[in-house]
Design a protein around this motif. Structure first.
Motif, PDB file in Angstrom:
ATOM      1  N   GLY A  27      24.911 -14.670  56.159  1.00 32.34           N
ATOM      2  CA  GLY A  27      23.933 -14.209  55.199  1.00 32.34           C
ATOM      3  C   GLY A  27      23.198 -15.324  54.493  1.00 32.34           C
ATOM      4  O   GLY A  27      23.627 -16.485  54.481  1.00 32.34           O
ATOM      5  N   LYS A  28      22.079 -14.949  53.881  1.00 31.30           N
ATOM      6  CA  LYS A  28      21.218 -15.905  53.199  1.00 31.30           C
ATOM      7  C   LYS A  28      21.960 -16.663  52.099  1.00 31.30           C
ATOM      8  O   LYS A  28      21.624 -17.805  51.787  1.00 31.30           O
ATOM      9  CB  LYS A  28      20.023 -15.162  52.610  1.00 31.30           C
ATOM     10  CG  LYS A  28      18.976 -16.054  51.988  1.00 31.30           C
ATOM     11  CD  LYS A  28      17.825 -15.233  51.437  1.00 31.30           C
ATOM     12  CE  LYS A  28      16.780 -16.122  50.780  1.00 31.30           C
ATOM     13  NZ  LYS A  28      15.648 -15.324  50.236  1.00 31.30           N
ATOM     14  N   PHE A  58      21.930 -18.464  62.650  1.00 30.62           N
ATOM     15  CA  PHE A  58      20.937 -17.430  62.377  1.00 30.62           C
ATOM     16  C   PHE A  58      21.253 -16.900  60.986  1.00 30.62           C
ATOM     17  O   PHE A  58      22.357 -16.407  60.738  1.00 30.62           O
ATOM     18  CB  PHE A  58      21.036 -16.303  63.411  1.00 30.62           C
ATOM     19  CG  PHE A  58      20.027 -15.203  63.222  1.00 30.62           C
ATOM     20  CD1 PHE A  58      18.777 -15.282  63.811  1.00 30.62           C
ATOM     21  CD2 PHE A  58      20.320 -14.075  62.463  1.00 30.62           C
ATOM     22  CE1 PHE A  58      17.843 -14.270  63.648  1.00 30.62           C
ATOM     23  CE2 PHE A  58      19.402 -13.064  62.298  1.00 30.62           C
ATOM     24  CZ  PHE A  58      18.158 -13.153  62.886  1.00 30.62           C
ATOM     25  N   THR A  59      20.315 -17.051  60.079  1.00 31.30           N
ATOM     26  CA  THR A  59      20.538 -16.612  58.705  1.00 31.30           C
ATOM     27  C   THR A  59      19.813 -15.286  58.482  1.00 31.30           C
ATOM     28  O   THR A  59      18.597 -15.199  58.669  1.00 31.30           O
ATOM     29  CB  THR A  59      20.004 -17.654  57.703  1.00 31.30           C
ATOM     30  OG1 THR A  59      20.643 -18.905  57.956  1.00 31.30           O
ATOM     31  CG2 THR A  59      20.296 -17.218  56.278  1.00 31.30           C
ATOM     32  N   LYS A 119      15.761 -10.525  59.148  1.00 35.39           N
ATOM     33  CA  LYS A 119      15.414 -11.564  58.169  1.00 35.39           C
ATOM     34  C   LYS A 119      14.689 -10.986  56.948  1.00 35.39           C
ATOM     35  O   LYS A 119      14.139 -11.729  56.136  1.00 35.39           O
ATOM     36  CB  LYS A 119      14.572 -12.651  58.832  1.00 35.39           C
ATOM     37  CG  LYS A 119      15.378 -13.518  59.814  1.00 35.39           C
ATOM     38  CD  LYS A 119      14.559 -14.685  60.319  1.00 35.39           C
ATOM     39  CE  LYS A 119      15.414 -15.592  61.223  1.00 35.39           C
ATOM     40  NZ  LYS A 119      16.418 -16.356  60.462  1.00 35.39           N
ATOM     41  N   THR A 120      14.694  -9.656  56.818  1.00 33.11           N
ATOM     42  CA  THR A 120      14.100  -8.985  55.664  1.00 33.11           C
ATOM     43  C   THR A 120      15.192  -8.262  54.896  1.00 33.11           C
ATOM     44  O   THR A 120      16.001  -7.535  55.496  1.00 33.11           O
ATOM     45  CB  THR A 120      13.029  -7.968  56.111  1.00 33.11           C
ATOM     46  OG1 THR A 120      12.006  -8.649  56.836  1.00 33.11           O
ATOM     47  CG2 THR A 120      12.424  -7.248  54.926  1.00 33.11           C
ATOM     48  N   PHE A 179      30.073  -5.266  59.781  1.00 36.11           N
ATOM     49  CA  PHE A 179      29.729  -4.672  61.069  1.00 36.11           C
ATOM     50  C   PHE A 179      28.411  -5.236  61.587  1.00 36.11           C
ATOM     51  O   PHE A 179      28.265  -5.518  62.775  1.00 36.11           O
ATOM     52  CB  PHE A 179      29.635  -3.152  60.947  1.00 36.11           C
ATOM     53  CG  PHE A 179      28.915  -2.514  62.096  1.00 36.11           C
ATOM     54  CD1 PHE A 179      29.499  -2.427  63.341  1.00 36.11           C
ATOM     55  CD2 PHE A 179      27.632  -2.014  61.944  1.00 36.11           C
ATOM     56  CE1 PHE A 179      28.839  -1.860  64.407  1.00 36.11           C
ATOM     57  CE2 PHE A 179      26.957  -1.450  62.992  1.00 36.11           C
ATOM     58  CZ  PHE A 179      27.560  -1.365  64.232  1.00 36.11           C
ATOM     59  N   GLY A 180      27.453  -5.409  60.661  1.00 37.35           N
ATOM     60  CA  GLY A 180      26.154  -5.911  61.078  1.00 37.35           C
ATOM     61  C   GLY A 180      26.226  -7.271  61.737  1.00 37.35           C
ATOM     62  O   GLY A 180      25.513  -7.536  62.706  1.00 37.35           O
ATOM     63  N   GLU A 181      27.087  -8.143  61.222  1.00 37.88           N
ATOM     64  CA  GLU A 181      27.231  -9.467  61.831  1.00 37.88           C
ATOM     65  C   GLU A 181      27.726  -9.359  63.269  1.00 37.88           C
ATOM     66  O   GLU A 181      27.231 -10.040  64.167  1.00 37.88           O
ATOM     67  CB  GLU A 181      28.202 -10.330  61.021  1.00 37.88           C
ATOM     68  CG  GLU A 181      27.604 -10.899  59.754  1.00 37.88           C
ATOM     69  CD  GLU A 181      28.447 -12.020  59.171  1.00 37.88           C
ATOM     70  OE1 GLU A 181      29.340 -12.534  59.872  1.00 37.88           O
ATOM     71  OE2 GLU A 181      28.205 -12.388  58.010  1.00 37.88           O
TER      72      GLU A 181
END
Length: 547
Positions: A253-254, A278-279, A322-323, A53-55
């Motif tokens: 994701g990272k 965007f990572t 990014k955290t 969902f966040g993506e």
């Protein structure tokens, strides 16, 4: 140029910063396809989780920001990799034993353990779409099974055959020597068993666009790469999909970040400019472990929405992408209250501040007014003190505190009351641990109860506290039942009874009266719960009826 666009072009809010990077792609001329394409991917190997969902939420925020700074049309695609083989059985589904016979089959060929859809992949796709639709995202849904099977991917697959050596060169540099011996960018789908095969290629025919390989039993097969007979390994698939759809932006994701040069190189080899990226950092569960669809740790979409609003979830996603953030149930109340605080602040801000406010991005610039006259954390503490198991109980207190509020006029507050009761039942009530007061705390509590029952006693306490502290502060406005006056009384009692650090006094109130080590601003709680009711609660604690 409009004032809004002018402000957006310099805004430091991260969605606007990302949108400006995307816009730079088309400084010289607009896209030939007629729109800017944002994509988000979904691996339906397990039930959709909150990171999925966040993506979509974050990509939508960037897409909305782009629409403010540019007139180029936009489109968002949600692409499901449902042709992937099921490598292991998820641990959080019913009837899991029925899945073991279908390992390595495409997810859309695996039976649905929920017995609701034609396959497990279809089920998980439906779960994702149901939530995205509920939230109101505007997107087009793409299925890899359909994309490969209907020929939409055929031209790129043919090109991948023709550029096989170049793509393999990119991939082999990233693999261990042992893996290099058997690796191929193509994964054939066995014509008889339907399983996705990880086998080396014996031949790649660049003229006929076919591949030849031996299956696990040593039988040789030759298949065309078109028509859904073959899928690409996941890293080449990333770059090939970007090229096939002409994607302009995708976040991930990272854990994907080291593969970005591979994805980009393959995309360029297949004829398209690599998209902007965007990572984001990963979400962690209560133990600091990465949340996973297959293990089912962390908080699911449905679980969050059992205890809080969709807007609070979007707020959590907006914050510091990014955290790395721990995502467990205890973050929900904070997200609820902070979202509402930002909502209240928004309508008092200038345009620059509004564009930096998370609620602008959550609501796409159409920001509603807040009607949360009681914070969510206060509702939780009210539910705890009243042992409320339905929201009507909370409304009995809310109406006295805010007489003009009703469930009909304050629907967000009504929903929050329901969330608070459920959260209290599942997380607060089982963890409540009351204790008896110390002698110092008992004396202070007795005086607090007396002050709550008599206005003159309350005022006398405040005067004594001022004299003790050597200040001449004016007496607070005497509105006996107000949050501020009651807070002044609580503060005075703590000072007069020798609590050098008032945090110790407030902690005692929470532990003795509410069974928790943290709690609300106590004056506000007493105003909502009722002054006489709070005094009676103190009496019960002093009598040992709570501990």
């Amino acid at each position: 140029m409009s004032e809004l666009r002018e402000a957006a072009l310099v805004s430091k809010a991260w969605p606007f910063e990302e949108a400006r990077r995307v816009l730079k792609r088309y400084q010289k001329q607009p896209p030939e396809k007629g729109f800017v394409l944002f994509e988000t991917g979904y691996g339906p190997s397990g039930l959709p989780h909150i990171g999925t969902f966040g993506e979509v939420a974050r990509t939508t925020m960037i897409k909305t920001a782009f629409e403010v700074i540019s007139d180029i049309p936009t489109k968002l695609i949600c692409f499901s990799d449902d042709l992937d083989g099921m490598r292991k059985v998820p641990g959080n589904v019913p009837n899991s034993e029925m899945l073991y016979d279908h390992l390595q089959k495409p997810l859309t060929s695996v039976p649905d353990p929920f017995e609701e859809f034609e396959s497990f992949g279809h089920h998980n796709n439906a779960m994702l779409r149901r939530f995205l639709d509920t939230f109101g995202f505007e997107y087009e849904f793409y299925s890899a099974t359909e994309f490969y099977g209907t020929g939409q991917f055929d031209e790129i697959l043919k090109r991948a055959v023709e550029k096989y050596d170049e793509i393999m060169a990119v991939m082999l540099k990233s693999l261990r020597e042992e893996r290099q011996q058997t690796y191929s960018i193509f994964l054939p789908i066995h014509p008889e068993t339907g399983r996705v095969l990880y086998v080396p290629m014996k031949n790649v025919d660049k003229e006929n666009h076919t591949i030849t390989f031996d299956d696990e039993d040593g039988k040789e097969w030759t298949l065309p790469v078109t028509g859904g007979n073959v899928k690409l390994q996941w890293k080449p698939d990333f770059g090939a999909r970007w090229a096939a759809l002409e994607v302009d932006f995708e976040m991930y994701g990272k854990d994907h970040s080291t593969n970005t040069p591979i994805y980009d190189s393959i995309c360029r080899i297949l004829g398209w400019r690599a998209p902007e990226h965007f990572t984001y950092e990963l979400f962690l569960d209560e133990n600091g472990q990465k949340i996973s669809k297959t293990s089912g740790n962390g908080v699911s979409i449905d679980e969050w929405l059992t205890y809080a609003s969709t807007e609070s979830l979007a707020y959590f996603m907006y914050q510091k992408p990014k955290t790395a953030k721990r995502m467990h149930f205890d973050v929900i109340p904070k997200a609820m209250d902070e979202y509402n605080q930002q909502l209240v602040a928004y309508h008092k801000q200038d345009l620059k501040q509004q564009l930096n406010n998370p609620v602008w991005h959550i609501h796409g610039g159409d920001v509603p007014q807040s009607n949360m006259v009681v914070p969510f954390s206060m509702l939780l503490n009210l539910a705890s003190a009243a042992s409320a198991h339905d929201k009507e109980t909370l409304w009995g207190f809310i109406r006295r505190y805010a007489p003009d509020a009703t469930p009909e006029t304050h629907p967000d507050l009504d929903a929050a009351a329901g969330y608070a009761v459920k959260y209290f039942e599942d997380f607060v009530e089982p963890a409540k641990t009351f204790r008896l007061p110390t002698d110092q705390e008992r004396s202070a509590l007795e005086e607090l109860a007396a002050a709550f029952r008599d206005g003159d006693t309350a005022l006398d306490l405040i005067v004594r506290k001022n004299e003790m502290m050597g200040n001449e502060d004016p007496l607070p406005e005497v509105d006996f039942g107000s949050d501020e006056f009651l807070q002044s009384v609580v503060f005075a009692v703590g000072k007069l009874h020798g609590f050098e650090n008032l945090r110790d006094w407030f902690k005692a109130l929470y532990e003795v009266l509410l069974g928790a080590s943290q709690g609300p601003r106590f004056g506000g709680f007493a105003a909502l719960y009722g002054v006489e009711e709070t005094a009676a609660l103190i009496d019960k604690a002093l009598a040992g009826d709570l501990a």
